[in-house]
Design a protein around this motif. Structure first.
Motif, PDB file in Angstrom:
ATOM      1  N   ILE B 108      35.155 -15.930 119.028  1.00 28.55           N
ATOM      2  CA  ILE B 108      36.414 -16.670 118.987  1.00 28.55           C
ATOM      3  C   ILE B 108      36.392 -17.651 117.819  1.00 28.55           C
ATOM      4  N   GLY B 111      37.275 -16.077 114.691  1.00 27.40           N
ATOM      5  CA  GLY B 111      38.609 -15.487 114.607  1.00 27.40           C
ATOM      6  C   GLY B 111      38.648 -14.000 114.922  1.00 27.40           C
ATOM      7  N   ARG B 114      40.045 -13.613 121.034  1.00 29.02           N
ATOM      8  CA  ARG B 114      40.779 -14.781 121.538  1.00 29.02           C
ATOM      9  C   ARG B 114      40.908 -14.687 123.060  1.00 29.02           C
ATOM     10  N   GLU B 128      40.525 -10.772 124.419  1.00 30.47           N
ATOM     11  CA  GLU B 128      40.984  -9.615 123.654  1.00 30.47           C
ATOM     12  C   GLU B 128      40.610  -9.776 122.189  1.00 30.47           C
ATOM     13  N   THR B 130      41.299  -9.987 118.177  1.00 24.75           N
ATOM     14  CA  THR B 130      42.348 -10.276 117.197  1.00 24.75           C
ATOM     15  C   THR B 130      42.463  -9.066 116.257  1.00 24.75           C
ATOM     16  N   GLU B 131      43.435  -9.109 115.365  1.00 24.99           N
ATOM     17  CA  GLU B 131      43.543  -8.015 114.391  1.00 24.99           C
ATOM     18  C   GLU B 131      42.259  -7.885 113.581  1.00 24.99           C
TER      19      GLU B 131
END
Lengths: 202, 202
Positions: B108, B111, B114, B128, B130-131
């Motif tokens: 997290i 990045g 999240r 889940e 992130t992109e």
């Protein structure tokens, strides 16, 4: 999730990999990953300790070290007569030497292993199994092969004779793969790297 | 070391297992144990991180967690739509929840993952990708399947079609084995237990 597989198929197709090979790769990988999870959970090792009534006296990490000291020749591809030191156990199990040293001390305290002087170099301390340690390795291996032999008795000789060379050939993939990428797919891998977003450092 | 194998063959023969099955079991086990060591060392994962130039920003434990959050459906046999919580990641990777929690916090902070609120139960916090996290999983999987697809391109369609069902069938062994012993080999296992010397407790 079919959409994920479709995306992968499309990518591999564009990289020039034939679709039959792609399908096989996806299916074989699913089997291998399940094995990997199972290896991680050590279900068979745990049931061996339980059924052999050893689970209150020995844990899986200690069992691994016993087997690494015993050093099955096929499994560890070690030279005949190679002596086992703490560093050898650490290398065989891919654990760090301080952890290997601690586990070995546990086993020595339980009378399952002992330190000895190398016959090849008197300055070197080696580790070997006591009779008690050997007896445990022998029982666990017999337990495993009872189950595996019984399972394979349900196969025809033809099925076994077909499976083995293919399994062996497939296992070459795990040998070669880590060094193949840089030679074979320079362009594709450069594109994968270029498509990655930046990641914050640790 | 032939003498060890001979001893095992003799034991299994006396337990009523046919010799062809014993030979196959010994050979298949040697292959599986090498895979197990390789899985442990994570050679392919390490080469993926290296070739994708991620190895200074991500380690193998973090990569495993990314993949466990992403949850390949075949690999983890999870129900469609199953949400991922910290406990789910711990279970999928067979690691303890506090370690899973720490690794997820790392991701997290970078990045790559999240926290979010469950759509099924608002009291539940899920995790889940992130992109950025998805992009890394995608690149690592593409890398792996490039190599594996390329390797399997060297096989004939017949070889692949023969191998897969046998591999799948063999993998059933790893499903069933841990629960088979108590039913099938009561006597043999009692004899193994009786032959074990006493072990000092921990």
């Amino acid at each position: 999730m079919a959409s994920r597989d479709d995306e992968m198929r499309d990518f591999l197709y564009r990289a020039g990999i034939e679709s039959g090979a792609v399908d096989s790769a996806l299916e074989i990988d699913a089997v291998m990953q399940q094995w990997r999870r199972r290896f991680r959970k050590r279900e068979l090792g745990a049931s061996a300790l339980r059924d052999l009534k050893l689970d209150d006296r020995l844990d899986l990490a200690q069992l691994d070290v016993l087997i690494a000291i015993w050093a099955p020749s096929k499994e560890f591809t070690c030279k005949a007569g190679q002596e086992t030191m703490v560093a050898t156990v650490a290398e065989r199990l891919a654990i760090d030497p301080s952890r290997a040293s601690r586990l070995i001390s546990d086993l020595i305290a339980r009378g399952l292993a002992r330190r000895a002087v190398s016959q090849q170099d008197a300055r070197r301390t080696i580790v070997e199994l006591t009779e008690g340690g050997k007896a445990i390795v022998r029982a666990v291996r017999r337990y495993k092969f009872l189950l595996m032999g019984d399972f394979l008795s349900g196969w025809t000789p033809e099925e076994r004779a077909t499976f083995l060379p293919l399994l062996d050939r497939f296992s070459k993939w795990t040998d070669e793969a880590p060094n193949m990428a840089s030679d074979h797919f320079v362009e594709e891998i450069a594109a994968l790297v270029a498509a990655l977003p930046p990641v914050d450092g640790g």
